[in-house]
Motif scaffolding. Structure first.
Motif, short mmCIF file in Angstrom:
data_model
loop_
_atom_site.label_atom_id
_atom_site.label_comp_id
_atom_site.label_asym_id
_atom_site.label_seq_id
_atom_site.Cartn_x
_atom_site.Cartn_y
_atom_site.Cartn_z
N VAL A 249 0.83 -1.29 -0.12
CA VAL A 249 0.13 -0.26 0.02
C VAL A 249 0.79 1.13 -0.03
O VAL A 249 1.67 1.31 0.69
CB VAL A 249 -1.12 0.04 1.31
CG1 VAL A 249 -1.93 1.08 1.18
CG2 VAL A 249 -1.88 -1.29 1.34
N GLY A 250 0.56 2.24 -0.83
CA GLY A 250 1.39 3.28 -0.93
C GLY A 250 0.92 4.56 0.01
O GLY A 250 -0.22 4.19 0.56
N GLU A 251 1.62 5.33 0.39
CA GLU A 251 1.61 6.37 1.43
C GLU A 251 0.15 7.01 1.18
O GLU A 251 -0.60 7.47 2.11
CB GLU A 251 2.67 7.45 1.72
CG GLU A 251 3.95 6.82 2.15
CD GLU A 251 4.75 6.15 1.08
OE1 GLU A 251 4.40 6.33 0.04
OE2 GLU A 251 5.74 5.62 1.41
N THR A 305 -5.09 -7.56 1.88
CA THR A 305 -5.44 -6.60 0.99
C THR A 305 -5.82 -5.42 1.92
O THR A 305 -6.05 -5.43 3.20
CB THR A 305 -6.73 -6.84 0.00
OG1 THR A 305 -7.91 -6.84 0.86
CG2 THR A 305 -6.34 -8.07 -0.62
N LEU A 306 -5.71 -4.15 1.08
CA LEU A 306 -5.90 -2.74 2.14
C LEU A 306 -7.60 -2.79 2.43
O LEU A 306 -7.74 -2.37 3.50
CB LEU A 306 -5.56 -1.66 1.15
CG LEU A 306 -6.16 -0.29 1.65
CD1 LEU A 306 -5.27 -0.12 2.97
CD2 LEU A 306 -5.94 0.83 0.76
N ALA A 307 -8.35 -3.53 1.50
CA ALA A 307 -9.73 -3.36 2.13
C ALA A 307 -10.01 -4.44 3.16
O ALA A 307 -10.59 -3.90 4.21
CB ALA A 307 -10.45 -4.08 0.86
N SER A 308 -9.33 -5.42 3.15
CA SER A 308 -9.57 -6.43 4.30
C SER A 308 -8.87 -5.87 5.59
O SER A 308 -9.41 -6.03 6.69
CB SER A 308 -9.06 -7.93 4.03
OG SER A 308 -7.64 -7.75 3.87
N SER A 310 -8.46 -2.69 6.26
CA SER A 310 -9.09 -1.59 6.75
C SER A 310 -10.44 -2.02 7.50
O SER A 310 -11.10 -1.31 8.54
CB SER A 310 -9.65 -0.71 5.56
OG SER A 310 -8.63 -0.15 4.97
N SER A 311 -11.20 -3.04 7.15
CA SER A 311 -12.24 -3.67 7.60
C SER A 311 -12.12 -3.93 8.85
O SER A 311 -12.95 -3.63 9.98
CB SER A 311 -12.89 -4.74 6.75
OG SER A 311 -13.33 -4.49 5.34
N VAL A 312 -11.25 -4.61 9.24
CA VAL A 312 -10.64 -5.05 10.47
C VAL A 312 -10.32 -3.85 11.56
O VAL A 312 -10.97 -4.02 12.74
CB VAL A 312 -9.18 -6.23 10.58
CG1 VAL A 312 -8.71 -6.25 11.95
CG2 VAL A 312 -9.87 -7.23 10.13
N HIS A 313 -9.87 -2.76 11.03
CA HIS A 313 -9.40 -1.73 11.83
C HIS A 313 -10.66 -0.86 12.11
O HIS A 313 -10.96 -0.16 13.19
CB HIS A 313 -8.33 -0.88 11.19
CG HIS A 313 -6.86 -1.44 11.37
ND1 HIS A 313 -6.62 -2.49 10.84
CD2 HIS A 313 -6.05 -0.95 12.19
CE1 HIS A 313 -5.23 -2.71 11.29
NE2 HIS A 313 -4.84 -1.72 12.11
N LEU A 314 -11.83 -1.14 11.33
CA LEU A 314 -13.01 -0.43 11.73
C LEU A 314 -13.53 -0.68 13.00
O LEU A 314 -14.02 0.10 13.89
CB LEU A 314 -14.09 -0.76 10.70
CG LEU A 314 -15.51 0.04 10.60
CD1 LEU A 314 -16.01 0.20 9.37
CD2 LEU A 314 -16.37 -0.86 11.46
N PHE A 315 -13.52 -2.05 13.16
CA PHE A 315 -14.09 -2.61 14.57
C PHE A 315 -13.21 -2.16 15.61
O PHE A 315 -13.57 -2.27 16.63
CB PHE A 315 -14.38 -4.22 14.40
CG PHE A 315 -15.34 -4.32 13.42
CD1 PHE A 315 -16.72 -4.18 13.91
CD2 PHE A 315 -15.07 -4.84 12.22
CE1 PHE A 315 -17.81 -4.58 13.03
CE2 PHE A 315 -16.27 -5.01 11.23
CZ PHE A 315 -17.71 -4.90 11.60
#
Length: 401
Positions: A249-251, A305-308, A310-315
């Motif tokens: 993932v880029g900055e 992936t960035l999506a997965s 990010s989903s984990v960090h949402l919770f």
């Protein structure tokens, strides 16, 4: 938004709240504008994970050393509270300037130690602002402070990656320097409300410290906050961006990870501003939140992936967003007026052990066992916190009775 502190106290108007909250915004902007890219920046200039952990943890060292003494000092010398708060911005300015002009381990470490000096002055801000509200509305005061803190952290972290992508690695440091100067101006102009209690000038200092430490519930609340802050500074303020970078993932794309964490984090804090949670629900809510944090920390190593990720960090962000203001308001409510600053200093000083030890241990674990092990270990810490809350419910005098 207007509050009467006491019948003899002046009215605190909207303008006074605005100046105070503007100072809070600048206070955290100066420190967090470079936070999400800082670990990646340290990698770029050649530091190992263990060195990165030491530097990230240094932010907590000065907080451990200063926050409790500052709380005691402020109880005895109430007139310097605002001056110390302003001094935090000066330390932030020196810290960011050092990061701009130096990149050696010693100088970067010193800069982060100064950043910890700035954060130590947060004890002044929390109690100064609590005096803008009646004692029964402590949770509202802390909810507002937590929301502005989280909103500032979210804004800082949302734009920092983009700033680096557009203007280079040092630009966020320059932004932090500008925020330090502006924040000092706002802090100098805030209205200071003197509490109705008599200053502690004639009390024995040693006895005052002992009585503070003996306050019911304080050590238990501090232990829980220490674990929660360790989780925060190991993840989104530490190794989560490094893990994202390892995924490719880029900055400039860090904003998605930041949004996933901080939008629910801020929403949780804001909900406590408008909805007064019955104190009887504190234990079950905290238990659930610590368990949720642990479960999704365990899930991080399985994201690719960035999506997965990010989903984990949402919770994780949502759960921690409830934990912090609940613990903070409990400390305010549990502290007698003459001990408010001392108790808040103790609380903030020793939960800073989590800010120090968390990233320090995480860096060593990352070097030895990889980034995945960092999140697994942090998850077990949160399980321990949940067990602590549950066990406290079985005692007659628990941390939340």
């Amino acid at each position: 938004m207007e509050e009467y502190i006491e019948k003899k106290q002046p009215i605190v108007g909207r303008g006074d709240h605005a100046y105070f909250l503007a100072a809070v915004f600048c206070f955290w902007l100066a420190t967090y504008i470079y936070a999400p890219v800082f670990g990646v920046y340290l990698q770029e200039i050649g530091f190992r994970f263990s060195a990165i952990g030491i530097i990230l943890g240094a932010y907590g060292i000065t907080q451990v050393l200063l926050r409790f003494p500052l709380g005691i000092l402020s109880d005895f010398l109430q007139k310097i509270r605002k001056h110390l708060f302003v001094g935090g911005f000066i330390a932030a300015l020196l810290s960011t300037l050092m990061l701009i002009f130096f990149d050696s381990f010693a100088m970067v470490l010193t800069a982060r130690l100064l950043g910890g000096v700035t954060a130590s002055m947060w004890v002044m801000a929390t109690v100064l602002y609590s005096h803008y509200f009646s004692a029964g509305r402590a949770s509202k005061a802390m909810g507002i402070m937590q929301f502005v803190t989280v909103a500032t952290q979210f804004f800082s972290m949302a734009v920092s990656g983009w700033l680096v992508h557009q203007f280079g690695w040092t630009f966020p440091f320059w932004t932090g320097a500008a925020a330090s100067i502006l924040g000092a101006f706002f802090a100098w102009r805030i209205k200071e409300i003197q509490p109705s209690e008599k200053p502690a000038a004639h009390r024995n200092a040693a006895l005052h410290i002992k009585e503070t430490i003996r306050l019911p519930h304080l050590k238990g609340l501090t232990f829980l906050s220490m674990i929660a802050h360790a989780a925060l500074f190991i993840t989104i303020f530490g190794f989560s961006p490094i893990y994202a970078a390892a995924l490719g993932v880029g900055e400039q794309s860090f904003i998605w990870l930041t949004c996933a964490f901080f939008i629910p984090h801020a929403a949780a804090s804001l909900s406590l501003v408008f909805y007064r949670l019955d104190p009887g629900w504190n234990k079950p809510v905290l238990t659930i939140c610590f368990i949720l944090t642990a479960v999704f920390l365990f899930a991080v190593p399985f994201t690719h992936t960035l999506a997965s990720l990010s989903s984990v960090h949402l919770f994780i962000g949502l759960a921690l967003g409830f934990i912090f203001p609940l613990l903070l308001s409990e400390v305010v409510l549990a502290s007698p007026p003459a001990f408010k600053m001392s108790a808040m200093g103790f609380f903030q000083s020793f939960y800073a052990l989590g800010i120090f030890l968390g990233p320090l241990a995480a860096g060593m674990i990352a070097d030895q066992m990889g980034l995945g092990a960092v999140f697994m270990t942090t998850g077990f810490l949160c399980v321990a916190a949940a067990i602590f809350v549950l066990l406290s419910a079985g005692r007659r005098k628990s941390v939340f009775d």
